[in-house]
Every structure is written in structure tokens, then in C-alpha cells.
Design a protein around this motif. Structure first.
Motif, PDB file in Angstrom:
ATOM      1  N   GLY A 293      -1.492 -10.630  11.015  1.00 47.03           N
ATOM      2  CA  GLY A 293      -0.034 -10.609  11.175  1.00 47.03           C
ATOM      3  C   GLY A 293       0.534  -9.369  10.515  1.00 47.03           C
ATOM      4  N   LEU A 294       1.238  -8.567  11.273  1.00 45.34           N
ATOM      5  CA  LEU A 294       1.849  -7.354  10.711  1.00 45.34           C
ATOM      6  C   LEU A 294       3.371  -7.474  10.792  1.00 45.34           C
ATOM      7  CD1 LEU A 294      -0.393  -4.485  12.191  1.00 45.34           C
ATOM      8  CD2 LEU A 294      -0.633  -5.683   9.999  1.00 45.34           C
ATOM      9  N   GLY A 295       4.026  -7.257   9.654  1.00 45.04           N
ATOM     10  CA  GLY A 295       5.485  -7.356   9.612  1.00 45.04           C
ATOM     11  C   GLY A 295       6.131  -5.980   9.684  1.00 45.04           C
ATOM     12  N   PHE A 296       7.153  -5.872  10.529  1.00 49.70           N
ATOM     13  CA  PHE A 296       7.866  -4.593  10.725  1.00 49.70           C
ATOM     14  C   PHE A 296       9.369  -4.812  10.653  1.00 49.70           C
ATOM     15  CE2 PHE A 296       3.957  -3.971  13.157  1.00 49.70           C
ATOM     16  CZ  PHE A 296       3.634  -2.631  12.951  1.00 49.70           C
ATOM     17  N   LEU A 303       9.920   2.252  14.280  1.00 48.61           N
ATOM     18  CA  LEU A 303       9.222   1.215  13.521  1.00 48.61           C
ATOM     19  C   LEU A 303       9.221   1.550  12.039  1.00 48.61           C
ATOM     20  CD1 LEU A 303       6.070   0.848  15.818  1.00 48.61           C
ATOM     21  CD2 LEU A 303       8.020  -0.728  15.689  1.00 48.61           C
ATOM     22  N   VAL A 304       9.528   0.579  11.220  1.00 54.27           N
ATOM     23  CA  VAL A 304       9.392   0.715   9.770  1.00 54.27           C
ATOM     24  C   VAL A 304       8.345  -0.309   9.345  1.00 54.27           C
ATOM     25  CG1 VAL A 304      10.592   0.616   7.552  1.00 54.27           C
ATOM     26  CG2 VAL A 304      11.835   1.329   9.614  1.00 54.27           C
ATOM     27  N   GLY A 305       7.314   0.123   8.643  1.00 55.47           N
ATOM     28  CA  GLY A 305       6.247  -0.786   8.237  1.00 55.47           C
ATOM     29  C   GLY A 305       4.905  -0.260   8.708  1.00 55.47           C
ATOM     30  N   PRO A 306       3.876  -1.109   8.737  1.00 58.28           N
ATOM     31  CA  PRO A 306       3.913  -2.562   8.588  1.00 58.28           C
ATOM     32  C   PRO A 306       3.530  -3.051   7.198  1.00 58.28           C
ATOM     33  CG  PRO A 306       1.801  -1.913   9.470  1.00 58.28           C
ATOM     34  CD  PRO A 306       2.567  -0.636   9.224  1.00 58.28           C
ATOM     35  N   SER A 307       3.724  -4.370   7.024  1.00 59.12           N
ATOM     36  CA  SER A 307       3.154  -5.084   5.887  1.00 59.12           C
ATOM     37  C   SER A 307       2.061  -6.001   6.441  1.00 59.12           C
ATOM     38  CB  SER A 307       4.246  -5.913   5.209  1.00 59.12           C
ATOM     39  OG  SER A 307       3.641  -6.804   4.291  1.00 59.12           O
ATOM     40  N   ASP A 308       0.894  -5.966   5.768  1.00 58.57           N
ATOM     41  CA  ASP A 308      -0.268  -6.760   6.211  1.00 58.57           C
ATOM     42  C   ASP A 308      -0.094  -8.175   5.637  1.00 58.57           C
ATOM     43  OD1 ASP A 308      -2.724  -7.681   6.922  1.00 58.57           O
ATOM     44  OD2 ASP A 308      -3.875  -6.123   5.896  1.00 58.57           O
ATOM     45  N   LEU A 309       0.487  -9.074   6.449  1.00 58.78           N
ATOM     46  CA  LEU A 309       1.055 -10.312   5.907  1.00 58.78           C
ATOM     47  C   LEU A 309       0.045 -11.332   5.381  1.00 58.78           C
ATOM     48  CD1 LEU A 309       3.794 -10.626   8.636  1.00 58.78           C
ATOM     49  CD2 LEU A 309       4.188 -10.090   6.233  1.00 58.78           C
ATOM     50  N   PHE A 310      -1.163 -11.357   5.935  1.00 51.58           N
ATOM     51  CA  PHE A 310      -2.136 -12.343   5.459  1.00 51.58           C
ATOM     52  C   PHE A 310      -3.036 -11.783   4.346  1.00 51.58           C
ATOM     53  CE2 PHE A 310      -1.373 -14.052   9.869  1.00 51.58           C
ATOM     54  CZ  PHE A 310      -0.651 -15.159   9.444  1.00 51.58           C
TER      55      PHE A 310
END
Ligand SMILES: O=C(COP(=O)(O)O)[C@@H](O)[C@H](O)[C@H](O)COP(=O)(O)O
Length: 382
Positions: A293-296, A303-310
Motif C-alpha cells: 500500500g502506497l500513500g500519496f 504526485l507527492v509521496g509515497p509513504s510505504d504504508l505496511f
């Protein structure tokens, strides 16, 4: 101006089996997409992978199924497939089912999830990408995110979510779709989407204003190609916050490593394991099925991000449970319910094996033939 988020993906060949995308193939694809960005076809992109699937998260202003965007991605995938061939990678070009590009990527093999949206002042969204499973694998978590108050507190607490959501469900066998509203038609919805190999949640809208909230890839490679060419590893875009499920409510839907179809040879049920980008590789028994899951954020079409959510200790216990379930399921070996049911196995390589046994069965005296498939009539041939 409206913005479009496109997630376009394909397996163009991978390292050491159906295991992971080789960095050199991503590098050549990135070059092609960078050129497209320079030319102004797209605003921004983020190339990534899960298992053997190359995935591009792209922002642009050209709308869904745009010829120029899709052609750019087709060229990037072709270049990557050529690199895969050059490196001798496994199954090079696997998902590219056509020799030449025509119009858009629909029916050509790559998975497509796109949403054209009116950008909110802050536009947070998540891209979920899975390997070794199928698009219907997202039915359960989508129901939890958008219709289950035990998962999503906002459905009870937040007036903006309280009216519920509209689920668009595709019947991939009949090629038709239906829209069902929650909460009032929840039981009808569940009656369909509990059969995830056939009924796939394709899009979700907020009911009060028809705002598009989620989109899933619904290409079915085996139905397109007419023969088994791998599972249709899915991806989806989910918008979050401010009148939609919060980021944490979307992630909460993956805290149970529920069983999905896919895993080894696309023929086994196994737990869906949420992992960080660095662990997005298929290993044990070609799995277990993995989810990234990548959060943007989207800002002015970029695009701003991502955060590696898991990539988070909060999901360690889910992964531990997934491994326990994987052990338990594996002990069934070739037996159901680890192996998929026969009507689904029709789209794997098993029928070729069954063909060899044809003619070796002898008829039992006085026996009658009964129809076995749930997709045909349930009445027996009296
Ligand atoms: O499911 C699989 C591949 O699916 P995928 O490419 O990820 O869609 C694998 O488990 C393969 O089926 C398995 O590795 C056997 O592959 P082949 O040797 O037949 O290519």
C-alpha cells in the motif's frame, strides 16, 4: 481542470521465476515515461512493483482511457519486455497480449485502474497493489472500508459518510454490471461479492454526491487470452479522508490475513499478507499472496509521496498470522480447500491433465448424470 490518476500495470518478465521485477526493466520503462513527462503527456509518475508485476502510478489531465497516456505506457512496457528478453528473465512479455497498440490498453493484457477527479484542496489517496491473487480479492476489504461500521467508525460518526456508498459490481463471466447501495442493499451486495472470482467490485461512489471514491483493475487475463496466462494480480486506487474513510480505516481492512485465490499456479487459496515495498517479492510456494500500500497526495496534478504504508510494526502481527495460516493451508497439499474448486480450475492448466484421463472412466450401471457447475443450472439431468 480535472486530474486523472492512472494505475497501469503488467507482468513483463521477472527475475528467478515469477518472483520480482528486475530493476533494469524498471529503469528502461522509467526512461520512456520521463520522456512522456517532458513532452507534457503526463504530469508525474511513480514506477514500482509488487512481485513480478511492474506498476506505474501516473497523474495527468487527459481523462480515463486516454490514447496518448496508454500508448506511452504501452511503449514503456514494450521496452521493459525487450530488456527482460535481453536479460533472459522469466516469462518475458507475459502480459503483453498484442503485437501492436490500438486505441487504449483495454483488452491488451495490462491492468487498468483510473479515476478522473475534481482535485480536493488536499487530495490524499492510497494505491493498493497485490501479487498472486485476483481482482475479487479486494471485495472483502472494500466492503469493510466502505460498508462495515465495525471497520470504519466514520460510517456511524461522520455525517459525510453516514448516508453510505454505491458499489458498482462487475460480473466478469456475463460481462454485465450492477450498482448496489449500502447500507440498504448490503445483503444483496454480499450475496454477489462473496463469490469473488465472478463478481468484482469495480468502482465505489459516495452516495450523497456521487463522488468517485475507489477504482479496481478488472481485466481478466485468462478470459481475454482464452487460456491460462497467470492470475490477474489486482491494483486499486482509494481516495481517503474528509468525508471518505480515513487512511487508518482503509488500512484497518487488511488486519485479517483473509484467504484469497491465487498463490502457486493461480490455483490455491492462501492468506493475503500486507508487506513493505522491500518485501514485495513472491517466495514461499510463489507467495504467499502479497499486498503493498502506497500513500500519496495529489497537488495541482502532481504526485507527492509515497509513504510505504505496511512498512510498520503495527502490521507485524498480521504478517505473523498470515504465516501461521500459510503453514496450515499448505498442509492440505493438493486437496481442497487449499486447492481451488473445479469450476475455477477450468481456467488453469488442470484441464490438460484431466484430458489425459478421458476415456478411462467406465460407466456405472443405472447411474444418472448431474450437472456440477454452479454457473450452469443446478437441476440435475433427470
Ligand atoms: O501463479 C504464478 C504466476 O502468476 P503471475 O505471473 O504472478 O500472474 C506462478 O505460481 C506460476 O504459475 C508457477 O511459478 C509456474 O509457472 P510456470 O513454470 O508454468 O511458468
Amino acid at each position: 481542470m480535472k486530474s486523472t490518476i492512472s494505475v497501469l500495470k503488467a507482468d513483463i518478465g521477472s527475475l528467478a521465476g515469477h518472483h520480482m521485477v528486475h530493476p533494469d526493466t524498471i529503469a528502461v520503462a522509467t526512461k520512456v515515461l520521463s520522456e512522456g513527462k517532458k513532452q507534457g503527456i503526463i504530469n508525474d509518475f511513480y514506477p514500482t512493483f509488487v512481485g513480478d508485476d511492474m506498476e506505474f502510478i501516473i497523474s495527468h489531465n487527459r481523462g480515463e482511457l486516454d490514447q496518448k497516456v496508454h500508448e506511452l505506457v504501452w511503449n514503456a512496457l514494450k521496452e521493459a519486455a525487450n530488456k527482460a528478453k535481453e536479460l533472459g528473465l522469466y516469462a518475458a512479455g507475459q502480459d503483453l497480449l498484442s503485437d501492436s497498440f490500438s486505441g487504449n490498453l483495454k483488452g491488451m493484457g495490462p491492468g487498468i485502474a483510473e479515476m478522473e477527479i475534481e482535485e480536493r484542496p488536499s487530495e490524499p489517496f492510497v494505491v493498493f497493489m497485490a501479487d498472486k491473487t485476483e481482482p475479487g480479492a479486494f471485495n472483502l476489504p472494500l466492503y469493510k472500508m466502505f460498508a462495515d461500521p465495525f471497520n470504519t467508525a466514520g460510517l456511524v460518526i461522520d455525517p459525510a459518510l453516514h448516508d453510505g456508498f454505491k458499489f458498482e459490481v462487475l460480473d466478469v463471466y456475463e460481462g454485465e454490471s450492477i450498482a448496489l447501495n449500502t447500507p440498504e442493499e448490503s445483503y444483496d451486495l454480499l450475496a454477489l461479492i462473496g463469490t469473488p472470482d465472478r463478481y468484482i467490485v469495480r468502482r465505489i461512489y459516495r452516495k450523497q454526491d456521487n463522488m468517485l471514491a475507489a477504482v479496481v483493475t478488472t481485466e481478466r487475463l485468462n478470459l481475454i487470452a482464452g487460456k491460462y496466462v497467470g492470475k490477474d494480480d489486482p491494483a486499486m486506487i482509494v481516495r481517503v479522508q474528509h468525508g471518505l474513510p480515513a487512511l487508518g480505516e482503509t488500512l484497518e481492512a487488511f488486519t485479517v490475513p483473509y484467504l484469497v485465490a491465487g498463490w502457486m499456479r493461480g490455483s490455491h487459496y492462501g492468506p493475503l499478507m500486507p508487506v513493505s515495498q522491500k518485501d514485495a517479492r513472491a517466495t514461499r510456494f510463489d507467495g504467499p499472496p502479497r499486498l503493498v500500500g502506497l500513500g500519496f497526495n495529489l497537488k495541482n496534478g502532481r504526485l507527492v509521496g509515497p509513504s510505504d504504508l505496511f512498512d510498520d510494526p503495527a502490521f507485524d502481527e498480521v504478517r505473523r498470522n498470515a504465516n501461521i495460516i500459510a503453514d496450515y493451508m499448505r498442509r492440505h497439499g493438493p486437496f481442497m480447500p487449499h486447492r481451488l474448486e473445479p469450476q475455477v480450475m477450468e481456467y488453469t492448466t488442470l484441464p490438460k491433465v484431466m484430458e489425459r484421463l478421458k476415456g478411462r472412466f467406465t460407466k456405472e450401471e443405472g447411474s444418472k448424470k448431474a450437472k456440477a457447475s454452479i454457473y450452469t443450472s443446478t437441476e440435475s439431468n433427470e
